[in-house]
Design a protein around this motif. Sequence first.
Motif, PDB file in Angstrom:
ATOM      1  N   ASP A  20      -0.964 -25.255  64.657  1.00 40.39           N
ATOM      2  CA  ASP A  20      -0.404 -25.168  66.008  1.00 40.39           C
ATOM      3  C   ASP A  20      -1.456 -25.512  67.055  1.00 40.39           C
ATOM      4  O   ASP A  20      -2.368 -24.732  67.321  1.00 40.39           O
ATOM      5  CB  ASP A  20       0.143 -23.758  66.259  1.00 40.39           C
ATOM      6  N   MET A  22      -0.683 -26.126  70.224  1.00 45.81           N
ATOM      7  CA  MET A  22      -0.128 -25.830  71.544  1.00 45.81           C
ATOM      8  C   MET A  22      -0.425 -24.399  71.987  1.00 45.81           C
ATOM      9  O   MET A  22      -0.570 -24.129  73.176  1.00 45.81           O
ATOM     10  CB  MET A  22       1.393 -26.053  71.544  1.00 45.81           C
ATOM     11  N   SER A  25      -2.776 -23.262  74.796  1.00 43.09           N
ATOM     12  CA  SER A  25      -3.181 -24.622  75.186  1.00 43.09           C
ATOM     13  C   SER A  25      -4.124 -25.260  74.166  1.00 43.09           C
ATOM     14  O   SER A  25      -4.945 -26.105  74.501  1.00 43.09           O
ATOM     15  CB  SER A  25      -3.859 -24.601  76.566  1.00 43.09           C
ATOM     16  N   ASN A 268       1.573 -33.941  77.517  1.00 39.00           N
ATOM     17  CA  ASN A 268       1.553 -33.134  76.296  1.00 39.00           C
ATOM     18  C   ASN A 268       0.520 -33.709  75.326  1.00 39.00           C
ATOM     19  O   ASN A 268       0.660 -34.831  74.842  1.00 39.00           O
ATOM     20  CB  ASN A 268       2.944 -33.141  75.654  1.00 39.00           C
ATOM     21  N   ASN A 270       0.042 -33.042  72.355  1.00 34.99           N
ATOM     22  CA  ASN A 270       0.558 -33.213  71.002  1.00 34.99           C
ATOM     23  C   ASN A 270       1.218 -34.578  70.804  1.00 34.99           C
ATOM     24  O   ASN A 270       1.497 -34.968  69.675  1.00 34.99           O
ATOM     25  CB  ASN A 270       1.562 -32.110  70.663  1.00 34.99           C
TER      26      ASN A 270
END
Length: 391
Positions: A20, A22, A25, A268, A270
């Motif tokens: 992860d 995200m 942040s 973003n 990602n």
Amino acid sequence: MTESKRPVIGYVSRYDPFTDKMAWSGTIYKIREGIEKAGFEVRWIRYGTRPMYYRVLAWKLLLRLSARCFGKRWVSECHFRPIVKLYGKELRRNKAVEECDYLFFPGSAQNMLYSGITTPYIYYTDATAYQMIDYYWFDICRKSQRMACEMEGEAIRRAALNLRASQWCIDSVIADGGGQPDKCHVLQFGPNLDTEHIHPITPYSGNGPLRILFSGVAWERKGGDVAVRTVELLRRRGLDARLIIAGPAEKPAICEGKEYVEFYGLLNKNHDEEYRKYLSLYETSHLFLLPTRAECAGIVFSEASAFGLPAYTYLTGGTGSYVQDGINGHTLPLSSGPEAFAQQIYDDVTHHRLAALAEGAMRLNRDQLSWEAWARRFREIMEKETANNKE
């Protein structure tokens, strides 16, 4: 200690620290990388799983209803005792805890208080509950404030180590929470970017537009209007200043009709295309301006230093651990307005100081504001802790 080749640290998080990028942040992911770079084996100790989630959700709904009825809010779940007890019970049932030499909490160390677990734990975060009240948290009921501070203090005092992202936070750990000074250490966050993608800028030489980067989602708290007015004042002084904005989902009204404002919205990391665009904004800028009025740490300051961008901000919260006045930028008093920021930037440009500030930013990145520096420091702290425990 266990008999494994490397000491095992259980990383206690609701989010998968291995995948992860995200959560927080990206900090949850980067901290895990730092622990591994320091020479430790990391195992994910998950909590907040589905069976427990619904019981926690019921409490959250009750708290929301209470806030609507009485006009006062309750703070986050990690500071609400009934939920903390549920999570503590869940941790106690996790057999993987028994295989760990230490547990590492990136926040939410309060979950240890009612778990009955005796494994030593490390508490790492960027602010204490004492600091958050009337700084980030507003309209909180008195009972919730007391509960949050009581559990915060207990979590601090029980911790084997208290690691914090700024000196501002460490000061509160010791003064408000009763933390032992020799068990308290500052470990600044590094940039949430892959180091191979970072290419330092060429400092501004006085030729062409002066590109000023602003990166922050919360436009009002981050001082977006101050940044716009600062650039306006610089332009009136004869500098061809441009403001590059990333973060807000929608273009702020104050930016409309201003040809010297470039707005890129929320990017973003990602998504490969948006991540590359975010990197390019740093690579093509000359300095970083974030007049934030409330900031626990500010990972963007570490990102700016990684690229060699001098940073300008207010001296508030933990910013002083990321922007050192006259070294990699400047911190101004909260009483300052756009005029003060414009004057400081104008002086640094006209007196050719940006190159020295850029060099200071790179040096600070190597020594303190990178995940490599984080890993070195973490290893030193853990070696000292282990040695002390053997005495």
